[in-house]
Enzyme design. Structure first.
Site, PDB file in Angstrom:
ATOM      1  N   LYS A 163       2.324  11.086   7.474  1.00 49.38           N
ATOM      2  CA  LYS A 163       1.515  10.769   8.656  1.00 49.38           C
ATOM      3  C   LYS A 163       2.003  11.468   9.938  1.00 49.38           C
ATOM      4  CE  LYS A 163      -1.109   7.045   6.828  1.00 49.38           C
ATOM      5  NZ  LYS A 163      -0.769   5.936   5.955  1.00 49.38           N
ATOM      6  N   PHE A 194       0.858  -1.184   0.000  1.00 48.12           N
ATOM      7  CA  PHE A 194       0.000   0.000   0.000  1.00 48.12           C
ATOM      8  C   PHE A 194       0.893   1.232   0.000  1.00 48.12           C
ATOM      9  CE2 PHE A 194      -2.279   3.591   1.648  1.00 48.12           C
ATOM     10  CZ  PHE A 194      -3.429   3.557   0.891  1.00 48.12           C
ATOM     11  N   ASP A 202       9.223   2.877   2.073  1.00 46.02           N
ATOM     12  CA  ASP A 202       8.038   3.665   2.397  1.00 46.02           C
ATOM     13  C   ASP A 202       7.777   3.484   3.886  1.00 46.02           C
ATOM     14  OD1 ASP A 202       5.547   4.701   2.917  1.00 46.02           O
ATOM     15  OD2 ASP A 202       4.588   3.889   1.114  1.00 46.02           O
TER      16      ASP A 202
HETATM   17  C1  LIG Z   1      -0.981   6.028   4.426  1.00 42.53           C
HETATM   18  C2  LIG Z   1       0.104   5.495   3.576  1.00 42.53           C
HETATM   19  C3  LIG Z   1       0.423   6.070   2.334  1.00 42.53           C
HETATM   20  C4  LIG Z   1      -0.400   7.185   1.722  1.00 42.53           C
HETATM   21  O1  LIG Z   1      -0.430   8.332   2.490  1.00 42.53           O
HETATM   22  P1  LIG Z   1      -1.581   9.429   2.224  1.00 42.53           P
HETATM   23  O2  LIG Z   1      -1.216  10.564   3.120  1.00 42.53           O
HETATM   24  O3  LIG Z   1      -2.887   8.781   2.593  1.00 42.53           O
HETATM   25  O4  LIG Z   1      -1.523   9.775   0.776  1.00 42.53           O
HETATM   26  C5  LIG Z   1       1.491   5.561   1.630  1.00 42.53           C
HETATM   27  N1  LIG Z   1       2.220   4.539   2.115  1.00 42.53           N
HETATM   28  C6  LIG Z   1       1.933   3.949   3.295  1.00 42.53           C
HETATM   29  C7  LIG Z   1       2.792   2.823   3.772  1.00 42.53           C
HETATM   30  C8  LIG Z   1       0.865   4.398   4.056  1.00 42.53           C
HETATM   31  O5  LIG Z   1       0.562   3.788   5.211  1.00 42.53           O
END
Ligand SMILES: *Cc1c(COP(=O)(O)O)cnc(C)c1O
Length: 400
Positions: A254, A140, A225
């Site tokens: 985040k 994701f 990520d």
């Molecule tokens: C939440 C998340 C994203 C996307 O972040 P947004 O601020 O919702 O665009 C990308 N990678 C990971 C691992 C995430 O948990």
């Protein structure tokens, strides 16, 4: 007004792209949120780890209010006073020489992809537009067209093509699958060190180390990520550090703003980040003084309140206590730090019904991937509050 009123309004006027639990939150403080009826809940999702510092942290609030009174947006056409300080503090905390600020996580992922592609052409010498980026199944990374192009979740992408080319998918945690996908045109491998949305999937120990050495041997960038796993969540600043891995690029978001305001960033050393030239990338709000001031406060809270150490210690405690619950529904309890997944057996009838019951009992958690309940409270949580939650979770897991 009661919850019902707001729920009906939302259903009528808002796009139905989420399936929220029916709790209408009015106020949050620390690890707690309160609904419009005044009921109190323990937040065990933390907005997918954006609230590592807890709800409405007073120090971040002050920084936000103070900066909002001065100047909020300059655009990058001009310089502002907050951004350089943010750059410096972020570099000192993470050990990366440079960074590039954006807003949402998905934008930072897109930024990393652009940078990896530019590196492929300018530094590695891959022929133009033939670069490939390897990603893992179950990933994701966000919701843009390019990012869903390499999702393996059918309902994230099925109706939304045509897709962006240039990505190859391998099996997460499997080195043979990764090695067999390598070509001379491989520019980068992009992974989550733990797949959060995928169901708190932890790769076999040594996997990240091996990925790093494969990258070094083949002149490939390793992009982590860490939007969900970073900034203390798993008991290290970055989850990659559990295997002493230092990726070439790290993506954060985040908790970078403690839940106040969207701030994300890509971290890399000068050799890579230095490739961006003026005009090649940007964002109206990226790097704005309000976001930078908020992020600086959010980072300092992580350090001052020793949230990384707390996540390690309390996460281990929480996980071990959850493991002691002998429910026939539970298949596995796993996690690192305060990112914990309780995977239920398929015959348990799905995680959603357990989350509904937890909500009734004052704990907000959300199912991920049908059968996993994720417990990821703010890192400021105390042992006492975990001890309050455990019997409730136990009762809920023991129901029929
Ligand atoms: C939440 C998340 C994203 C996307 O972040 P947004 O601020 O919702 O665009 C990308 N990678 C990971 C691992 C995430 O948990």
């Amino acid at each position: 007004m009661e919850s019902k009123y707001y729920i009906e309004l939302e259903e009528q006027y808002g796009a139905h792209n989420y399936h929220p639990l029916d709790v209408v939150i009015e106020r949050g403080e620390g690890v707690w949120v309160y609904d419009v009826e005044g009921n109190k809940y323990l937040d065990c999702l933390s907005a997918y780890s954006a609230l590592n510092q807890g709800h409405v942290h007073p120090k971040i609030l002050d920084a936000m209010v103070e900066q909002a009174k001065k100047v909020t947006l300059t655009s990058r056409a001009f310089r502002n006073q907050q951004l350089p300080l943010f750059y410096k503090e972020l570099s000192e905390m993470t050990g990366y020489e440079m960074s590039l600020p954006m807003n949402s996580g998905a934008e930072a992922v897109e930024t990393a992809i652009k940078l990896a592609r530019k590196w492929a052409y300018k530094t590695k010498g891959i022929p133009y537009y033939e670069s490939e980026i390897i990603v893992a199944d179950g990933n994701f990374h966000g919701r843009t067209i390019t990012i869903i192009s390499f999702s393996t979740e059918e309902y994230y992408k099925k109706e939304f093509g045509p897709f962006t080319p240039g990505f190859k998918t391998v099996i997460y945690g499997n080195l043979e699958s990764l090695e067999s996908a390598l070509t001379p045109n491989t520019a980068a491998i992009m992974l989550e060190p733990i797949q959060g949305e995928g169901g708190v999937i932890i790769p076999p120990l040594g996997y990240l180390q091996s990925v790093q050495s494969i990258c070094q041997k083949n002149n490939i960038l390793f992009i982590a990520d860490e939007i969900q796993t970073g900034l203390g969540r798993t008991g290290k600043l970055f989850a990659s550090q559990h295997e002493n891995v230092r990726p070439d690029m790290v993506i954060i978001g985040k908790a970078l703003s403690g839940g106040f305001y969207p701030v994300s960033a890509v971290l890399a050393d000068r050799e890579i980040m230095g490739l961006f030239q003026p005009g090649e990338h940007g964002s109206t709000f990226g790097g704005n003084p309000l976001g930078a001031a908020v992020a600086r406060a959010a980072l300092s809270v992580i350090q001052e309140e020793k949230l990384i150490e707390r996540a390690e210690e309390l996460g281990n405690y929480f996980k071990e206590e959850l493991k002691k619950i002998s429910s026939t529904h539970v298949k596995e309890v796993r996690g690192r730090g305060l990112l914990i997944g309780v995977e239920l057996k398929p015959e348990a009838g799905g995680a959603r019904r357990f989350c509904e019951v937890l909500k009734e009992k004052g704990i907000l958690a959300k199912e991920t991937h049908d059968n996993v309940i994720r417990f990821a409270p703010p890192l400021i949580i105390s042992k006492d509050i975990i001890d309050w939650a455990l019997p409730i979770i136990k009762d809920t897991l023991l129901m029929d």
